[in-house]
Each structure stands twice: as C-alpha cells, then as structure tokens.
Design a protein around this motif. Structure first.
Motif, mmCIF file in Angstrom:
data_model
loop_
_atom_site.group_PDB
_atom_site.id
_atom_site.type_symbol
_atom_site.label_atom_id
_atom_site.label_comp_id
_atom_site.label_asym_id
_atom_site.label_seq_id
_atom_site.Cartn_x
_atom_site.Cartn_y
_atom_site.Cartn_z
ATOM 1 N N TYR B 92 0.727 -1.294 0.067
ATOM 2 C CA TYR B 92 -0.115 -0.092 0.253
ATOM 3 C C TYR B 92 0.942 1.200 0.005
ATOM 4 C CZ TYR B 92 -3.938 -2.936 1.727
ATOM 5 O OH TYR B 92 -4.736 -4.072 1.653
ATOM 6 N N ALA B 93 2.217 0.955 0.551
ATOM 7 C CA ALA B 93 2.696 2.197 0.695
ATOM 8 C C ALA B 93 3.130 2.971 -0.715
ATOM 9 C CB ALA B 93 4.323 2.057 1.187
ATOM 10 N N GLU B 94 3.335 2.084 -1.641
ATOM 11 C CA GLU B 94 3.719 2.843 -2.923
ATOM 12 C C GLU B 94 2.675 3.615 -3.509
ATOM 13 O OE1 GLU B 94 5.382 -0.254 -5.665
ATOM 14 O OE2 GLU B 94 5.061 1.368 -7.151
ATOM 15 N N PRO B 95 1.156 3.013 -3.794
ATOM 16 C CA PRO B 95 0.065 3.840 -4.130
ATOM 17 C C PRO B 95 -0.132 5.031 -3.145
ATOM 18 C CG PRO B 95 -0.676 1.977 -3.490
ATOM 19 C CD PRO B 95 0.852 1.829 -3.608
ATOM 20 N N ILE B 96 -0.008 5.008 -2.004
ATOM 21 C CA ILE B 96 -0.191 6.213 -1.140
ATOM 22 C C ILE B 96 0.796 7.142 -1.406
ATOM 23 C CG2 ILE B 96 -0.100 6.961 1.264
ATOM 24 C CD1 ILE B 96 -1.224 4.178 2.167
ATOM 25 N N ASN B 97 2.007 6.813 -1.506
ATOM 26 C CA ASN B 97 3.269 7.842 -1.895
ATOM 27 C C ASN B 97 3.009 8.517 -3.093
ATOM 28 O OD1 ASN B 97 4.807 7.895 0.303
ATOM 29 N ND2 ASN B 97 5.776 5.957 -0.074
ATOM 30 N N ARG B 98 2.359 7.639 -4.155
ATOM 31 C CA ARG B 98 2.156 8.236 -5.497
ATOM 32 C C ARG B 98 1.018 9.284 -5.303
ATOM 33 N NH1 ARG B 98 -0.111 4.535 -8.645
ATOM 34 N NH2 ARG B 98 1.284 2.855 -7.601
ATOM 35 N N MET B 99 0.118 8.959 -4.585
ATOM 36 C CA MET B 99 -1.021 10.082 -4.382
ATOM 37 C C MET B 99 -0.613 11.176 -3.654
ATOM 38 S SD MET B 99 -4.529 7.789 -4.021
ATOM 39 C CE MET B 99 -3.917 6.540 -2.851
ATOM 40 N N ILE B 100 0.300 10.912 -2.605
ATOM 41 C CA ILE B 100 0.596 12.068 -1.741
ATOM 42 C C ILE B 100 1.482 13.242 -2.686
ATOM 43 C CG2 ILE B 100 2.408 13.144 -0.068
ATOM 44 C CD1 ILE B 100 1.494 10.175 1.275
ATOM 45 N N ALA B 101 2.391 12.472 -3.681
ATOM 46 C CA ALA B 101 2.995 13.331 -4.559
ATOM 47 C C ALA B 101 2.070 14.431 -5.462
ATOM 48 C CB ALA B 101 4.147 12.299 -5.404
ATOM 49 N N ALA B 102 0.825 13.582 -5.862
ATOM 50 C CA ALA B 102 0.269 13.931 -6.803
ATOM 51 C C ALA B 102 -0.555 15.011 -6.352
ATOM 52 C CB ALA B 102 -0.763 13.080 -7.347
ATOM 53 N N ALA B 103 -1.063 15.053 -4.880
ATOM 54 C CA ALA B 103 -1.814 16.195 -4.393
ATOM 55 C C ALA B 103 -1.002 17.238 -4.025
ATOM 56 C CB ALA B 103 -2.422 15.548 -3.018
#
Ligand SMILES: Nc1ncnc2c1ncn2[C@@H]1O[C@H](COP(=O)(O)OP(=O)(O)OP(=O)(O)O)[C@@H](O)[C@H]1O
Ligand SMILES: [Mg+2]
Lengths: 247, 416
Positions: B92-103
C-alpha cells in the motif's frame, strides 16, 4: 498605719449599678452577686473583704471585665462595658486593667522579662520598646537583677513582684489584686503590701481582695461583702476625711 | 497589622519553646506526620517517575506519525468486526506515496511500510530469543526517534537491492557482543546471515512492559524473502505539520479507502492510529493509579493529622489556666486561635521536614540500587509537601485552637 497619705480623688473610673451575677448549676441557681452598686474613683485604694463565698472574686472578675453581669449596669471610664463584645473587653483588660492573682499565674517557661512583656505584645508594642519598658518596670519592683530568671527560679514573693510588674507594664487605670498575699507567708505578704503602698503613693489606683484585716488596713477604703451584697462601705468616711483635709 | 506580626512571632516562639520542653511528645506526635509525608512524597516521586516514563514511552511513537493498522490502539467491545478485516499490506505504501506526490497541498509527507515478526538471533554460541525482526525501507529513519550508538542505518540502495544487512537494538548488541563491536559481524536469523551495519542507542522500555531495544531492522526485500509468512505489516505515515494532525488523518483515511477500493457506503476496514489517541486511552488508567496511590498514602497522613489534633487538644487542656491568664492580659480570641494553629502547624512542619529528608534519602538509595525504578524527586515536590504539611497543621489544629479561643476567661482561670 500606712494611711497617713491620702491622695485626692480623681474622676470616677468604675461605676456599677445593681450588678447581679447568677451561676446556673443544673437545677440550682447560685446568686453570687445580688445587686451591687459601687463607684470607684481614680486614686483610690480599696480593700474588698468578706467571708468565703460572699462574691468577692465574682465582683473582681466583673470589675476586671473578665466576666459579664447577669443584670445591672457597668461603666468604665464613661464607657458602657455591658454592651461590649469579646474583643473590646480584651482591649479594656489589656490597656486599662492590671491583674494580680493569688497564684501569680506566670508562664512557667518564660523569663521574668518575657512574662512582663506579654501585655505589651497584645497591645502591639514593638520589641525594643517592649523589652525596655518591661525591664524598667521590673527594676521598679526591685527585680532588676532577675530579668532572665524563670518563675521556678524565683521565690514566691519575687514571683508576685513579677506578676505586679506585669500588671503595671501597660500603665493601666486600675490594678485589681485578688488575694495577692494569699499564697505568701506573712513577712513576704507585708513586703508585697509595702510595694502596693508605694504604687498607691506613686499614683496608681488599687483594688484588692483580702481576708486579713491587717492587709485590709493598708487600704484607704474598705468594702465588706456578705452573701452577694455590700454590707458596709466606709468610702463615705474617706471622702469626709478628704474634704476635711482640703479645708 | 503590626500587632498581628508581633502576635505571630510571639506564637512561633511559644510553639518552639513548647516543642523543646516536650521533646519526646513532639517527636512521637510528629512521627505520624513524618510517616505520612514520607509515604505521600515517595508516592509523588513514583507518580512523577511514571509520568516521565510514560511520556518517554509515548515519544517513541512520534507525535507526527500516523500508523495504518488492522487494529485500533484502544479497547474495542466488538472485536469480531476487526478480526475479519483484511491484513494491511506493505504494497500500500507505493500507491499512497504516489497520491501524496500528486496532491498539491497534502498534509502527508511520506508513507513507510514495515513488516515484523518475532525470531531468535544468534552469533557464535550466543543466542537471544524474542527479538522483533522488522523489515522496512531506508526512509523508516524519518518516522523514528532513535539515534545510533555505532554505525548507520541502511541506505536506499541497500534497501531496494535487498542487501543482507541489518541494524540491531541495544539489547541484541549487549547480549551477543558483550566485549566487541558488532559492526561488520554477521548475525544469524533463522539460519540466514545478516551483516550488522549499525547499533541503535538505548531506548528503554515501553511503560516498563517490554524492551524497545530487542529489535533488528533490515531492508524490506530481504525480510520478505525469508520471513514473509506470519509477519504483521503496517504503514507508517509521516505528517508534514503536526498541528494539522486531524486533517492529515482525514486525508490518509481517504487515500486508504481508495487503495482498498471501498465504496462510499462501506465502513473503513483499517485503523489509523496515533500517539495522541493512545495517550488518551492510557491517561485515565495512569490517572486512576495516581489517584488511588495518593489516596492510600494520604490516609497515612490523615492518621498523622489526627495524632496532631489529639496532642493539640491535650495541650489546650493542660494549658487552660495559661489561656485564662493570657485572656486576662488582653489576648483576643483570634490571638489564642492563632497561637494554637501555629503550634500544630509547627509540629506538622517539623514532621514534614524530617519526612522529606527521609524521603529524599530513600529516593536517593532507591535510585542508586535500582536505576530503572521510575522515581523522580523534584523541587516542586518539596514545595508541595511543605504546603501539604502546613495544610495538615492547620486542619488538625483548627478544632482544638477554636475550642481554646472560645474558653471563658473566668472558667479558664479557675481551672486546676
Ligand atoms: N463558675 C461558677 N459556677 C458556679 N458557682 C460559682 C462559680 N463561681 C463562683 N460560684 C459561686 O459564687 C459564690 C461566690 O463565689 P466567689 O468565688 O466570688 O467567692 P469569694 O468571696 O471570692 O470566696 P473566697 O474568699 O473563698 O475566694 C460562691 O457560692 C461560689 O460557689
Ligand atoms: Mg475568691
């Protein structure tokens, strides 16, 4: 015998009218005083006499504002004592009255000096003045060399002198002594009486209670009590003498 | 006012004279207060010690880190609703980090996956069991509060590449390498060798329950290679601004729901934990321990106070004639009240002072003998126990002092 000097009467200090005092003991009521009226002027030297239980001490407590009458009126220097509260009575006792007790009532662990200082503490006098005045009064009663002695290091007569010094230290209007020689042998008693005579001649007003006629003889006026009533009062005689002396 | 000052100083002198002339009695009476103050003070130091230990334990979790886990950090009544939740996965860490970067205005900084289980660790002939083995990424360091005693944490290269390296906790180092440096030595975990590249400095224990130093941390890929079965995984998420923890938490909930693909009508099937929530669960327990402790020790002080009250009554009785004399000489009611209050207070202060000295020596002794015992002696505590002594004195002296001040002067003078 000492009554050779009679000082002129000053203004009235104590004026009691129809004083009664009842003690309720369960069912029984003791009428210690049944209506006593008395006027005491400044510069008087009065002995109160009477048989045991006649109400002498009760009267003294009343005069000394230690106790309040059941009924009757009491004025001290023109102020109505009957209406005073506890603190006002304490202030009167502190400033206007000097007590001398039969049993001396000195604080056992305090030196003569500290005992004599006590009324000054309650009067709010600062420490230096306190010590100075206490020492002076002790010298006046002949105990200049006993300032640091505790009561148990003094003779009975010396203890009573400390008590007298304590009564004098606040320069009261009147000195009340309830059988001051009662616990002393007759020789020491005479010494204490000489001291009272001396105080009288120096301008103090004295009331003392005694059983002994030879003690009472020192006073200029004698009041006899019996069963809570004044039986006789030779005040009138004294006053007569005085008016003779004046003319 | 001046008179009040003279009366107070006079009362102090009387109190001291009185205590001096009744030494044995004063000490025996003060004993109750001494014991009470020792008990209360020791309890106070223990409570302060526990408080400090508690805060220290809590600090390990970091006040700016959110923990995505299956179970919440609190007692739940409907545990069956949590039992069947899907496990948290490190992926889960990977998609979460991607979404954090995108927001653009994300309150979150970074998600760090961790995966842990318990194993023994060996080196040569020595072995330590019950060690928490944890696999994570190099950024784990930003969510943690520890320092290094020796060496370093693994870097990104080692983390991704899955090098057989590890960082060991103080307890592990102490047990396996008592007299040498563990750096560059290889420890065995489940038969696999791992090269030690760092030693974490001592962390202590969590609420005294378990050691935080019985730990080995290694890169996630190697961990998954050897230990993935039976391991528990969480996601640690560091927050940008710890004053906006609530917003960060809401944001993370949204992200997790997206990761899990939850439709809006479904409840969260994960828990987001934080230090503060744990604190608020544990605080009431801690407080009730403190209150119970103070109450029990307070009772002993109360017994001491009753002793003082009793002796002050005796003192009033013995000195009735003196009270009468003082009143005849012009002492007012409040003067007498003050005198006896000061006497009982002086006794209590004496007791408090001796008690405090004892308590200090005992704390000192305990601290020397059992360094881990949570005990903390502070200046505040001295002030508090002195104030408590004074209050005890006033409390226990009041009734006798009041009765003394009310005495009728004539009755008191007649008293034999
Ligand atoms: N507190 C008291 N309660 C009850 N009765 C009392 C109390 N004080 C005094 N009396 C009674 O009042 C009466 C007068 O007592 P008081 O002490 O004034 O006598 P006294 O003339 O001083 O006697 P003595 O010469 O023996 O000292 C006595 O009958 C005594 O019993
Ligand atoms: Mg009498």
């Amino acid at each position: 015998m000492n009554a050779d000097v009679i000082r002129p009467l000053g203004p009235i200090i104590i004026d009691i009218a129809n004083i009664t005092k009842d003690y309720v003991m369960g069912e029984e009521v003791v009428h210690a005083l049944r209506g006593v009226s008395l006027q005491i002027h400044s510069n008087e030297y009065i002995a109160i006499m009477g048989p045991s239980g006649s109400g002498k001490s009760t009267l003294m407590n009343m005069l000394g504002c230690l106790d309040t009458p059941t009924s009757g009126h009491y004025e001290f220097n023109g102020r109505n004592v009957s209406a005073m509260n506890d603190d006002e009575l304490a202030a009167i006792r502190n400033r206007e009255i000097g007590f001398v007790f039969q049993t001396f009532n000195l604080l056992p662990r305090a030196s003569s000096l500290r005992n004599v200082e006590l009324p000054l503490i309650y009067a709010g006098v600062d420490p230096e003045t306190r010590e100075e005045r206490a020492a002076q009064v002790l010298r006046d009663v002949g105990l200049g060399d006993r300032l640091d002695h505790k009561p148990n290091e003094l003779s009975g007569g010396q203890r009573q002198r400390v008590a007298i010094a304590r009564a004098l230290v606040n320069d009261p209007s009147i000195i009340l002594a309830d059988e001051p020689t009662g616990n002393l042998d007759s020789k020491t008693g005479q010494e204490i009486m000489a001291l009272f005579e001396n105080l009288y001649q120096r301008g103090h007003t004295i009331i003392l209670v005694t059983h002994e006629p030879y003690i009472a003889r020192h006073a200029r006026r004698t009041v006899h009590l019996r069963d809570g009533l004044i039986e006789s009062d030779d005040g009138a005689v004294v006053r007569e003498l005085e008016s003779l002396a004046l003319t | 006012m001046k008179r009040f000052v003279y009366e107070v100083s006079e009362s102090w002198k009387i109190a001291v004279t009185q205590m001096r002339s009744n030494k044995t009695r004063s000490i025996l009476t003060a004993l109750g207060v001494i014991i009470g103050i020792v008990a209360v003070t020791l309890m106070g130091t223990a409570i302060t010690g526990i408080q400090i230990g508690f805060d220290k334990s809590m600090a390990v979790f970091g006040d700016d880190v959110l923990y995505v886990e299956q179970w919440p950090w609190k007692q739940v009544d409907d545990w069956w609703n949590y039992r069947d939740r899907k496990k948290i996965k490190t992926e889960y860490a990977e998609p979460i980090n991607r979404m954090i970067a995108a927001a653009p205005n994300s309150n979150l900084l970074e998600a760090v996956p961790t995966s842990s289980l318990i194993r023994s660790v060996k080196y040569g002939d020595s072995e330590v069991s019950n060690i928490l083995i944890r696999g994570t990424v190099s950024d784990y360091i930003i969510t943690s509060t520890f320092d290094f005693k020796e060496g370093r944490f693994f870097n990104e290269l080692e983390s991704r590449g899955g090098a057989n390296v590890c960082v060991i906790g103080y307890d592990v180092a102490d047990a396996l390498f008592p007299s040498e440096s563990p750096i560059d030595k290889s420890v065995l975990i489940s038969g696999q060798p791992f090269k030690v590249i760092g030693v974490i400095s001592r962390q202590g224990s969590f609420l005294g329950l378990f050691s935080l130093d019985a730990i080995v941390v290694m890169p996630l890929p190697v961990f998954q290679k050897y230990f993935s079965a039976k391991s528990e995984s969480d996601i640690l998420v560091k927050v940008k601004d710890k004053t906006k923890l609530a917003e960060a938490r809401d944001e993370l909930t949204g992200l997790m729901r997206r990761v899990r693909g939850l439709p809006p009508e479904k409840k969260d099937d994960f828990s987001i934990n934080e230090q503060q929530a744990l604190k608020s669960t544990l605080d009431p327990i801690k407080n009730s321990i403190a209150i119970a402790g103070l109450f029990v020790t307070g009772l002993s002080l109360f017994v001491g106070a009753i002793g003082i009250m009793n002796i002050t009554f005796v003192s009033v009785k013995e000195r009735t004639k003196e009270i009468g004399t003082r009143k005849a000489l012009g002492a007012r009611r409040r003067t007498i009240l003050l005198q006896f209050l000061i006497e009982s207070t002086a006794l209590c202060l004496l007791g408090g002072f001796i008690g405090l000295t004892f308590a200090y020596l005992m704390c000192f002794g305990i601290g020397k003998t059992f360094p881990s015992f949570p005990i903390h002696f502070s200046f505040n505590l001295v002030m508090v126990s002195m104030i408590v002594s004074i209050l005890t004195g006033l409390f226990s002296g009041f009734a006798p002092a009041w009765s003394a001040s009310r005495l009728d002067p004539v009755t008191a003078l007649r008293y034999e």
